[in-house]
Every structure is written in structure tokens, then in C-alpha cells.
Write a protein that holds these residues in place. Structure first.
Motif, PDB file in Angstrom:
ATOM      1  N   UNK A   1       7.643  12.153   3.087  1.00 21.23           N
ATOM      2  CA  UNK A   1       6.875  10.983   2.664  1.00 21.23           C
ATOM      3  C   UNK A   1       7.712   9.703   2.729  1.00 21.23           C
ATOM      4  N   UNK A   2       9.002   9.830   2.458  1.00 21.98           N
ATOM      5  CA  UNK A   2       9.861   8.653   2.435  1.00 21.98           C
ATOM      6  C   UNK A   2      10.312   8.208   3.819  1.00 21.98           C
TER       7      UNK A   2
ATOM      8  N   UNK B   1      11.629  -5.383  -1.324  1.00 24.55           N
ATOM      9  CA  UNK B   1      12.389  -4.627  -2.305  1.00 24.55           C
ATOM     10  C   UNK B   1      11.546  -4.199  -3.509  1.00 24.55           C
ATOM     11  N   UNK B   2      10.612  -5.032  -3.946  1.00 24.92           N
ATOM     12  CA  UNK B   2       9.783  -4.662  -5.097  1.00 24.92           C
ATOM     13  C   UNK B   2       8.963  -3.398  -4.840  1.00 24.92           C
ATOM     14  N   UNK B   3       8.221  -3.293  -3.727  1.00 22.64           N
ATOM     15  CA  UNK B   3       7.530  -2.027  -3.458  1.00 22.64           C
ATOM     16  C   UNK B   3       8.489  -0.864  -3.266  1.00 22.64           C
ATOM     17  N   UNK B   4       9.655  -1.137  -2.680  1.00 24.17           N
ATOM     18  CA  UNK B   4      10.627  -0.065  -2.472  1.00 24.17           C
ATOM     19  C   UNK B   4      11.109   0.493  -3.806  1.00 24.17           C
ATOM     20  N   UNK B   5      11.282  -0.374  -4.799  1.00 25.77           N
ATOM     21  CA  UNK B   5      11.692   0.089  -6.127  1.00 25.77           C
ATOM     22  C   UNK B   5      10.627   0.998  -6.720  1.00 25.77           C
ATOM     23  N   UNK B   6       9.354   0.627  -6.585  1.00 30.84           N
ATOM     24  CA  UNK B   6       8.269   1.450  -7.100  1.00 30.84           C
ATOM     25  C   UNK B   6       8.218   2.799  -6.386  1.00 30.84           C
ATOM     26  N   UNK B   7       8.463   2.795  -5.071  1.00 32.77           N
ATOM     27  CA  UNK B   7       8.478   4.052  -4.309  1.00 32.77           C
ATOM     28  C   UNK B   7       9.603   4.956  -4.801  1.00 32.77           C
ATOM     29  N   UNK B   8      10.780   4.403  -4.964  1.00 33.88           N
ATOM     30  CA  UNK B   8      11.928   5.200  -5.393  1.00 33.88           C
ATOM     31  C   UNK B   8      11.696   5.763  -6.793  1.00 33.88           C
ATOM     32  N   UNK B   9      11.201   4.936  -7.710  1.00 32.51           N
ATOM     33  CA  UNK B   9      10.947   5.409  -9.076  1.00 32.51           C
ATOM     34  C   UNK B   9       9.887   6.512  -9.075  1.00 32.51           C
ATOM     35  N   UNK B  10       8.833   6.334  -8.308  1.00 34.49           N
ATOM     36  CA  UNK B  10       7.758   7.331  -8.263  1.00 34.49           C
ATOM     37  C   UNK B  10       8.272   8.670  -7.760  1.00 34.49           C
ATOM     38  N   UNK B  11       9.024   8.649  -6.658  1.00 33.12           N
ATOM     39  CA  UNK B  11       9.499   9.911  -6.097  1.00 33.12           C
ATOM     40  C   UNK B  11      10.634  10.512  -6.922  1.00 33.12           C
ATOM     41  N   UNK B  12      11.404   9.688  -7.598  1.00 31.08           N
ATOM     42  CA  UNK B  12      12.428  10.231  -8.494  1.00 31.08           C
ATOM     43  C   UNK B  12      11.771  11.000  -9.642  1.00 31.08           C
ATOM     44  N   UNK B  13      10.691  10.463 -10.182  1.00 32.57           N
ATOM     45  CA  UNK B  13       9.990  11.164 -11.249  1.00 32.57           C
ATOM     46  C   UNK B  13       9.270  12.402 -10.721  1.00 32.57           C
TER      47      UNK B  13
ATOM     48  N   UNK C   1       0.821  -1.201   0.000  1.00 34.94           N
ATOM     49  CA  UNK C   1       0.000   0.000   0.000  1.00 34.94           C
ATOM     50  C   UNK C   1       0.862   1.261   0.000  1.00 34.94           C
ATOM     51  N   UNK C   2       1.984   1.240   0.705  1.00 31.28           N
ATOM     52  CA  UNK C   2       2.887   2.392   0.679  1.00 31.28           C
ATOM     53  C   UNK C   2       3.405   2.654  -0.734  1.00 31.28           C
ATOM     54  N   UNK C   3       3.660   1.594  -1.483  1.00 32.13           N
ATOM     55  CA  UNK C   3       4.105   1.768  -2.864  1.00 32.13           C
ATOM     56  C   UNK C   3       2.984   2.352  -3.724  1.00 32.13           C
ATOM     57  N   UNK C   4       1.748   1.894  -3.523  1.00 35.20           N
ATOM     58  CA  UNK C   4       0.619   2.432  -4.280  1.00 35.20           C
ATOM     59  C   UNK C   4       0.375   3.904  -3.935  1.00 35.20           C
ATOM     60  N   UNK C   5       0.616   4.277  -2.682  1.00 34.51           N
ATOM     61  CA  UNK C   5       0.459   5.681  -2.290  1.00 34.51           C
ATOM     62  C   UNK C   5       1.497   6.556  -2.992  1.00 34.51           C
ATOM     63  N   UNK C   6       2.712   6.048  -3.142  1.00 35.73           N
ATOM     64  CA  UNK C   6       3.732   6.793  -3.875  1.00 35.73           C
ATOM     65  C   UNK C   6       3.343   6.936  -5.340  1.00 35.73           C
ATOM     66  N   UNK C   7       2.785   5.887  -5.916  1.00 33.83           N
ATOM     67  CA  UNK C   7       2.330   5.956  -7.306  1.00 33.83           C
ATOM     68  C   UNK C   7       1.187   6.959  -7.452  1.00 33.83           C
ATOM     69  N   UNK C   8       0.295   7.001  -6.479  1.00 31.50           N
ATOM     70  CA  UNK C   8      -0.801   7.969  -6.512  1.00 31.50           C
ATOM     71  C   UNK C   8      -0.273   9.395  -6.521  1.00 31.50           C
ATOM     72  N   UNK C   9       0.742   9.675  -5.726  1.00 34.63           N
ATOM     73  CA  UNK C   9       1.323  11.026  -5.708  1.00 34.63           C
ATOM     74  C   UNK C   9       2.018  11.332  -7.037  1.00 34.63           C
ATOM     75  N   UNK C  10       2.632  10.317  -7.622  1.00 34.45           N
ATOM     76  CA  UNK C  10       3.290  10.517  -8.927  1.00 34.45           C
ATOM     77  C   UNK C  10       2.267  10.903  -9.991  1.00 34.45           C
ATOM     78  N   UNK C  11       1.142  10.201 -10.028  1.00 36.65           N
ATOM     79  CA  UNK C  11       0.113  10.519 -11.019  1.00 36.65           C
ATOM     80  C   UNK C  11      -0.468  11.900 -10.770  1.00 36.65           C
ATOM     81  N   UNK C  12      -0.710  12.238  -9.509  1.00 36.78           N
ATOM     82  CA  UNK C  12      -1.316  13.532  -9.188  1.00 36.78           C
ATOM     83  C   UNK C  12      -0.415  14.695  -9.582  1.00 36.78           C
TER      84      UNK C  12
END
Length: 336
Positions: free
Chosen positions: A246-247, A210-222, A116-127
Motif C-alpha cells: 500500500x505504501x 508532508x501533511x498527508x504523508x504524516x497521516x499515512x505513516x501514522x495510520x499504517x504504524x497503528x 485522497x491517498x492519506x484518506x485511503x490510509x485512514x480508511x484502512x486504519x479504521x477498518x
């Protein structure tokens, strides 16, 4: 092969916890953990109530935030009440079934929170990076699907990891050197060879953590790349501090869980395991509302209005407003 003849089967475990501490130390720990648990329950409970009932907070960000608070309530409740009881009573015995159930709940809720933390990072990326398409991308059905996915993987991984932990007979020492039934410690008490189970849990931890962490890092990097490409230099500091806030919880939660489930057992010990276990089972659920909510203007306003409708009246509103105005953390992106 281990000779299991003339060996009694373990039917209960003893949680050592803080048993070796002095009476005064246990009393102090009881007061501290009770305060942290009460604070976490109150703050997360308030966030759940507000995000699920307040019409102005009907957006994907607050939808995810409400579910995160619900997971935090479940997570801290699986371990802390039992720890509080063991700090005041001499009997630290837990049954085999109780230990298995507690471990399953920790796995289930922990995995669901990672995802869910990874999905929240993706939500912020889209917004932030796709604001014009945000409503279409993060529709109600998509949000429900993402939350359901987090719970589904939590339930499935809980069954798998629980089975790998308790698949062998237990006939050795039944003392668990922690305040709750943690898988790597329990596996070492098995009569058989624990290496296979430990390797499976290690591989599972790589995927789950590690998989959700990768998504979090990619989202916040973008997110950072998008903000820096169109913001002035004066806004860079706010952008970096926003992502850092957030991180913070993600880093705390993942690093402490990685230490518990991805390190060799030779690097573990009671003095090392307990602080990291406390970090991701007690401290993180208590800090999540502060980091994700209390620096958000809409959330602050909703909290003050909700408290203002209680029978305690203006006094509690004044106290809540003062607490929420503390400069504990930098403002979030949603605050703007």
C-alpha cells in the motif's frame, strides 16, 4: 530591478522534452509511453466502471479506489497525450494559456491525489483497528465529505500555485527543459525575481506533500501495531508486506514530487527532472491499479465477471484471469 524596456513579452513556450534524442530513440519512447498510457487508461477505466456499478463493491474502500483511478486518468491525460504528439512532430510550441491550463490541472489533480491517498490510509486504519465502529465512522456522508475535501483543496491550491507561477512578466528564454509545463522551471523564465514564487511553492509543497504523508505513516504504524499485537509470528511477514504494497505508490508519488518542488534549483537539470516527472505523472498512475486492486480477490472476481459479459467472450476472461494471477505483489489487507 530588471530593465524591461526593449524586451519582447513571451506569448508561447517551447517544450524541449526529448527533442535532442535521436529519431530511433523518440520512436522507441513513443511506443513505450503509448503502451503505458493505454494500459493506464484501460486499467483505471475498468476499475472506475466496476467500483461505481458493481453492487458487491459498495464499500468506502472501493469508493475511494474508484475516485483514485479517476484522478489517475485525469493526471496522466494532462501530460502524456501532449508528450506523445511532440515525440512525432517537430513543432513543440504551446501557447501561454495552454501552459497555464496544463499546470493548473497538474496542481489540482496532484494535490487532490495526495490528500485522497492519506484518506485511503485512514480508511484502512479504521477498518482494521475499529472494525465494529467502521460503518458508523466511515459513513456515506463522511466518505463524500473526504472526497469533496480532496477536490476542494486541489482546486484552491491549483489557483494559488498557478498564480504564483505566472504572476510576473515573461521576457527571457521560453524553452522549458521538460515534456510539460512544470512550475519550478517556468518560474525561472520570469523577468522578475523568481525567489519569492519559489519560496511560496516550496512552503506549499511542505504542507501539501508532508501533511498527508504524516497521516499515512501514522495510520499504517497503528495498523501494524494492531496486527502485531494480536497476530501470531507467522502472520508478521504478511502484515509487513501488506503495508509495504500500500505504501509503494505513496512513496513513489511523494518522493518524486518532493524532488521536483522541494529541492533547490541548483540540484535540478533536464537529466534529473524528467525521470522524476515521468515517475509521478506516468508510471504511478499506471501502477496504482496493480498495487491497489489486482491482488484483491473481490476486485479480481468483479473484473473477470465484467469482462466475461463483453462480446469477446471466454478468451478475454482467460487472459484477464492469467494476468491477475501473476504474483506481482503481496496480497492486500482487504483480500482476507
Amino acid at each position: 530591478m530588471v530593465d524591461l524596456r526593449n524586451r519582447s513579452t513571451v506569448t508561447e513556450f517551447i517544450l524541449v522534452g526529448f527533442e535532442q534524442s535521436s529519431h530511433s530513440t523518440r520512436a522507441l519512447l513513443f511506443a513505450v509511453f503509448l503502451a503505458l498510457y493505454s494500459l493506464a487508461m484501460a486499467m483505471n477505466g475498468l476499475i472506475i466502471f466496476i467500483t461505481w456499478t458493481h453492487p458487491r463493491l459498495n464499500s468506502p474502500m472501493y469508493f475511494f479506489l474508484g475516485h483514485l483511478s479517476f484522478l489517475d486518468v485525469c493526471f496522466i491525460t494532462t501530460t502524456t497525450p501532449q508528450m506523445l504528439i511532440h515525440l512525432v512532430v517537430q513543432n513543440h510550441i504551446v501557447s501561454f494559456v495552454s501552459c497555464m491550463t496544463q499546470m493548473y490541472l497538474v496542481f489540482c489533480v496532484g494535490v487532490a491525489e495526495c490528500i485522497l491517498l492519506a484518506f485511503m490510509a485512514y480508511d484502512r486504519y479504521v477498518a482494521i483497528c475499529h472494525p465494529l465502529s467502521y460503518a458508523q465512522i466511515m459513513s456515506w456522508h463522511v466518505c463524500m465529505g473526504l472526497v469533496s475535501t480532496a477536490w476542494f483543496f486541489g482546486l484552491i491550491n491549483g489557483i494559488l500555485l498557478d498564480y504564483m507561477t505566472f504572476r510576473g512578466p515573461f521576457c527571457r528564454d521560453n524553452h522549458i527543459e521538460n515534456f510539460f509545463c512544470e512550475a519550478p522551471i517556468v518560474i525561472t523564465l520570469s523577468c522578475g525575481d523568481p525567489q519569492f514564487s519559489l519560496r511560496v511553492i516550496f512552503a506549499e509543497a511542505i504542507v501539501v506533500l508532508l501533511s498527508p504523508m504524516v497521516l499515512v505513516v501514522i495510520s499504517y504504524a497503528r495498523i501494524l501495531a494492531s496486527i502485531l499485537s494480536r497476530a501470531s509470528s507467522s502472520g508478521w511477514g504478511k502484515a509487513f508486506s501488506t503495508c509495504a504494497s500500500h505504501l509503494t505508490v505513496v512513496v513513489f508519488f511523494h518522493t518524486s514530487a518532493m524532488f521536483s518542488y522541494m529541492n533547490p534549483r541548483s540540484m535540478h537539470g533536464p537529466d534529473k527532472d524528467k525521470p522524476f516527472s515521468l515517475l509521478y505523472t506516468v508510471i504511478t498512475p499506471m501502477c496504482n491499479p496493480i498495487i491497489y486492486s489486482f491482488r484483491n480477490k473481490e476486485m479480481k472476481g468483479a473484473m473477470v465477471r465484467a469482462l466475461g459479459r463483453t462480446s469477446l467472450g471466454p478468451d478475454i476472461v482467460f487472459v484477464a484471469s492469467s494476468l491477475l494471477e501473476w504474483k506481482l505483489l503481496p496480497p492486500t489487507l482487504a483480500e482476507g
